[in-house]
Scaffold this motif. Structure first.
Motif, PDB file in Angstrom:
ATOM      1  N   GLU A   1       0.835  -1.211   0.000  1.00  0.00           N
ATOM      2  CA  GLU A   1       0.000   0.000   0.000  1.00  0.00           C
ATOM      3  C   GLU A   1       0.866   1.256   0.000  1.00  0.00           C
ATOM      4  N   ALA A   2       1.911   1.271   0.823  1.00  0.00           N
ATOM      5  CA  ALA A   2       2.797   2.438   0.902  1.00  0.00           C
ATOM      6  C   ALA A   2       3.506   2.678  -0.427  1.00  0.00           C
ATOM      7  N   LEU A   3       4.020   1.612  -1.024  1.00  0.00           N
ATOM      8  CA  LEU A   3       4.738   1.766  -2.291  1.00  0.00           C
ATOM      9  C   LEU A   3       3.785   2.067  -3.448  1.00  0.00           C
ATOM     10  N   GLY A   4       2.554   1.596  -3.350  1.00  0.00           N
ATOM     11  CA  GLY A   4       1.556   1.899  -4.365  1.00  0.00           C
ATOM     12  C   GLY A   4       1.295   3.392  -4.478  1.00  0.00           C
ATOM     13  N   LEU A   5       1.426   4.105  -3.374  1.00  0.00           N
ATOM     14  CA  LEU A   5       1.223   5.558  -3.377  1.00  0.00           C
ATOM     15  C   LEU A   5       2.270   6.295  -4.199  1.00  0.00           C
ATOM     16  N   ILE A   6       3.435   5.671  -4.385  1.00  0.00           N
ATOM     17  CA  ILE A   6       4.486   6.296  -5.194  1.00  0.00           C
ATOM     18  C   ILE A   6       4.732   5.509  -6.487  1.00  0.00           C
ATOM     19  N   ASP A   7       3.738   4.726  -6.889  1.00  0.00           N
ATOM     20  CA  ASP A   7       3.767   3.987  -8.165  1.00  0.00           C
ATOM     21  C   ASP A   7       4.922   2.995  -8.290  1.00  0.00           C
ATOM     22  N   VAL A   8       5.224   2.306  -7.198  1.00  0.00           N
ATOM     23  CA  VAL A   8       6.228   1.241  -7.222  1.00  0.00           C
ATOM     24  C   VAL A   8       5.495  -0.076  -7.032  1.00  0.00           C
ATOM     25  N   ARG A   9       5.689  -1.004  -7.972  1.00  0.00           N
ATOM     26  CA  ARG A   9       5.020  -2.304  -7.916  1.00  0.00           C
ATOM     27  C   ARG A   9       5.770  -3.289  -7.035  1.00  0.00           C
ATOM     28  N   VAL A  10       5.017  -4.040  -6.261  1.00  0.00           N
ATOM     29  CA  VAL A  10       5.586  -5.139  -5.480  1.00  0.00           C
ATOM     30  C   VAL A  10       5.334  -6.406  -6.285  1.00  0.00           C
ATOM     31  N   LEU A  11       6.406  -7.006  -6.781  1.00  0.00           N
ATOM     32  CA  LEU A  11       6.283  -8.192  -7.633  1.00  0.00           C
ATOM     33  C   LEU A  11       6.174  -9.477  -6.827  1.00  0.00           C
ATOM     34  N   ASP A  12       6.829  -9.507  -5.669  1.00  0.00           N
ATOM     35  CA  ASP A  12       6.817 -10.739  -4.887  1.00  0.00           C
ATOM     36  C   ASP A  12       7.365 -10.458  -3.491  1.00  0.00           C
ATOM     37  N   HIS A  13       7.127 -11.394  -2.605  1.00  0.00           N
ATOM     38  CA  HIS A  13       7.761 -11.442  -1.291  1.00  0.00           C
ATOM     39  C   HIS A  13       8.153 -12.899  -1.112  1.00  0.00           C
ATOM     40  N   ILE A  14       9.427 -13.131  -0.931  1.00  0.00           N
ATOM     41  CA  ILE A  14       9.938 -14.497  -0.845  1.00  0.00           C
ATOM     42  C   ILE A  14      10.440 -14.760   0.568  1.00  0.00           C
ATOM     43  N   VAL A  15       9.960 -15.865   1.125  1.00  0.00           N
ATOM     44  CA  VAL A  15      10.392 -16.298   2.455  1.00  0.00           C
ATOM     45  C   VAL A  15      11.382 -17.442   2.252  1.00  0.00           C
ATOM     46  N   VAL A  16      12.584 -17.248   2.763  1.00  0.00           N
ATOM     47  CA  VAL A  16      13.656 -18.230   2.596  1.00  0.00           C
ATOM     48  C   VAL A  16      13.773 -19.059   3.867  1.00  0.00           C
ATOM     49  N   GLY A  17      13.688 -20.361   3.696  1.00  0.00           N
ATOM     50  CA  GLY A  17      13.901 -21.319   4.779  1.00  0.00           C
ATOM     51  C   GLY A  17      14.678 -22.484   4.197  1.00  0.00           C
ATOM     52  N   GLU A  18      14.329 -23.702   4.600  1.00  0.00           N
ATOM     53  CA  GLU A  18      14.950 -24.868   3.970  1.00  0.00           C
ATOM     54  C   GLU A  18      14.578 -24.913   2.493  1.00  0.00           C
ATOM     55  N   THR A  19      13.371 -24.466   2.184  1.00  0.00           N
ATOM     56  CA  THR A  19      12.941 -24.202   0.815  1.00  0.00           C
ATOM     57  C   THR A  19      12.511 -22.740   0.805  1.00  0.00           C
ATOM     58  N   SER A  20      12.071 -22.249  -0.335  1.00  0.00           N
ATOM     59  CA  SER A  20      11.601 -20.865  -0.409  1.00  0.00           C
ATOM     60  C   SER A  20      10.144 -20.835  -0.810  1.00  0.00           C
ATOM     61  N   THR A  21       9.423 -19.841  -0.297  1.00  0.00           N
ATOM     62  CA  THR A  21       8.012 -19.677  -0.615  1.00  0.00           C
ATOM     63  C   THR A  21       7.805 -18.313  -1.248  1.00  0.00           C
ATOM     64  N   SER A  22       7.120 -18.307  -2.389  1.00  0.00           N
ATOM     65  CA  SER A  22       6.827 -17.087  -3.128  1.00  0.00           C
ATOM     66  C   SER A  22       5.381 -16.661  -2.873  1.00  0.00           C
ATOM     67  N   PHE A  23       5.188 -15.427  -2.382  1.00  0.00           N
ATOM     68  CA  PHE A  23       3.845 -14.902  -2.208  1.00  0.00           C
ATOM     69  C   PHE A  23       3.126 -14.857  -3.557  1.00  0.00           C
ATOM     70  N   ALA A  24       3.835 -14.468  -4.617  1.00  0.00           N
ATOM     71  CA  ALA A  24       3.209 -14.358  -5.940  1.00  0.00           C
ATOM     72  C   ALA A  24       2.703 -15.717  -6.417  1.00  0.00           C
ATOM     73  N   GLU A  25       3.509 -16.746  -6.263  1.00  0.00           N
ATOM     74  CA  GLU A  25       3.099 -18.083  -6.689  1.00  0.00           C
ATOM     75  C   GLU A  25       1.910 -18.594  -5.884  1.00  0.00           C
ATOM     76  N   ARG A  26       1.808 -18.165  -4.637  1.00  0.00           N
ATOM     77  CA  ARG A  26       0.710 -18.592  -3.772  1.00  0.00           C
ATOM     78  C   ARG A  26      -0.544 -17.718  -3.927  1.00  0.00           C
ATOM     79  N   GLY A  27      -0.449 -16.653  -4.730  1.00  0.00           N
ATOM     80  CA  GLY A  27      -1.589 -15.750  -4.899  1.00  0.00           C
ATOM     81  C   GLY A  27      -1.823 -14.864  -3.694  1.00  0.00           C
ATOM     82  N   LEU A  28      -0.790 -14.575  -2.926  1.00  0.00           N
ATOM     83  CA  LEU A  28      -0.924 -13.778  -1.713  1.00  0.00           C
ATOM     84  C   LEU A  28      -0.672 -12.292  -1.928  1.00  0.00           C
ATOM     85  N   LEU A  29      -0.363 -11.888  -3.147  1.00  0.00           N
ATOM     86  CA  LEU A  29      -0.155 -10.454  -3.428  1.00  0.00           C
ATOM     87  C   LEU A  29      -1.372  -9.862  -4.083  1.00  0.00           C
TER      88      LEU A  29
END
Length: 158
Positions: A130-158
């Protein structure tokens, strides 16, 4: 191993696991820099795993990209504890503006190894988007790194 030379002898200095991961991240960055490869979630996860996978504390970072989604800069912004890091949207916005980024990918590690996004992870991603949207910056993904990695974009969480 690096070789050091002293006047009378030469010895091998061991390379740490951290140095190996940093070199791997550098190789991945060189391979994908100024291309559109960082819109590929797997390439991004590989890079971020090398950058953040070795920490024993939570680290929140931002990959900044130009309008064509080409790599500008990777910056670790917040260092936390073993199970959390406080993220300040104001500092994220400031950093993104300094880099003149048009898009970002957020990343953080879970030292526990479990890469499942928490409610707090989802909430901060929403606030930052929301904050970055106000200045026209797109959030493409948020990746959580653990033993494997999880992509918010792949999970439909963005």
């Amino acid at each position: 191993m690096r070789t050091k030379s002293n006047k009378s002898y030469t010895f091998q200095e061991p390379i740490s696991a951290y140095q190996i991961l940093e070199k791997a991240a550098e190789i991945l960055s060189d391979r994908y820099i100024r291309t559109d490869a960082f819109i590929n979630p797997q390439a991004t996860m590989d890079y971020l795993s090398c950058k953040l996978g070795g920490y024993d504390k939570e680290v929140f970072a931002v990959m900044m990209l130009d309008s064509q989604h080409r790599f500008i800069e990777f910056r670790e912004l917040f260092l936390g504890t073993i199970d959390s890091a406080t993220v300040y949207p104001r500092e994220v916005v400031k950093t993104v503006l300094e880099a003149n980024a048009a898009a970002v990918i957020f990343a953080h590690n879970h030292p526990s190894g479990n890469s499942e996004p928490s409610q707090a992870d989802r909430a901060i991603t929403k606030r930052l988007s929301e904050a970055l949207g106000l200045i026209d910056v797109r959030v493409l993904d948020h990746i959580v790194v653990g033993e494997t990695s999880t992509s918010f974009a792949e999970r439909g969480l963005l």
